[in-house]
Design a protein around this motif. Sequence first.
Motif, mmCIF file in Angstrom:
data_model
loop_
_atom_site.group_PDB
_atom_site.id
_atom_site.type_symbol
_atom_site.label_atom_id
_atom_site.label_comp_id
_atom_site.label_asym_id
_atom_site.label_seq_id
_atom_site.Cartn_x
_atom_site.Cartn_y
_atom_site.Cartn_z
ATOM 1 N N LEU A 48 0.836 -1.207 0.000
ATOM 2 C CA LEU A 48 0.000 0.000 0.000
ATOM 3 C C LEU A 48 0.865 1.249 0.000
ATOM 4 O O LEU A 48 0.576 2.218 -0.726
ATOM 5 C CB LEU A 48 -0.944 0.014 1.207
ATOM 6 N N ARG A 49 1.927 1.254 0.813
ATOM 7 C CA ARG A 49 2.828 2.415 0.863
ATOM 8 C C ARG A 49 3.474 2.667 -0.486
ATOM 9 O O ARG A 49 3.691 3.802 -0.876
ATOM 10 C CB ARG A 49 3.909 2.210 1.922
ATOM 11 N N GLU A 50 3.810 1.605 -1.195
ATOM 12 C CA GLU A 50 4.484 1.721 -2.486
ATOM 13 C C GLU A 50 3.509 1.750 -3.663
ATOM 14 O O GLU A 50 3.927 1.775 -4.812
ATOM 15 C CB GLU A 50 5.480 0.570 -2.642
ATOM 16 N N ASN A 51 2.228 1.733 -3.342
ATOM 17 C CA ASN A 51 1.172 1.749 -4.361
ATOM 18 C C ASN A 51 1.325 0.590 -5.356
ATOM 19 O O ASN A 51 1.161 0.756 -6.556
ATOM 20 C CB ASN A 51 1.144 3.100 -5.088
ATOM 21 N N LEU A 52 1.622 -0.578 -4.814
ATOM 22 C CA LEU A 52 1.807 -1.788 -5.633
ATOM 23 C C LEU A 52 0.768 -2.848 -5.294
ATOM 24 O O LEU A 52 1.045 -4.040 -5.352
ATOM 25 C CB LEU A 52 3.206 -2.372 -5.402
#
Length: 75
Positions: A48-52
């Motif tokens: 989620l943090r890396e938008n993956l």
Amino acid sequence: MEDTAEWSRLIEAWERDGNQPNPFAANVQKISENAVRLEMAEEDAAQLRENLTTTIHKDVSPSQLIAQGLELEDH
């Protein structure tokens, strides 16, 4: 061949002296279901943090789906 010789040496040592490590005993690190859930949640958070993120359902992450499958398997 080297592995076979080492294995034979371990077996023979154990057969001579039962205090030697048992070469037939499994060396497996046990992990709890809660530890697996925590690891999967941490992976979800990192994605989620890396938008993956990988979307399976808008309300269910892949790790939640796996956890639900494990629960179904237990019942």
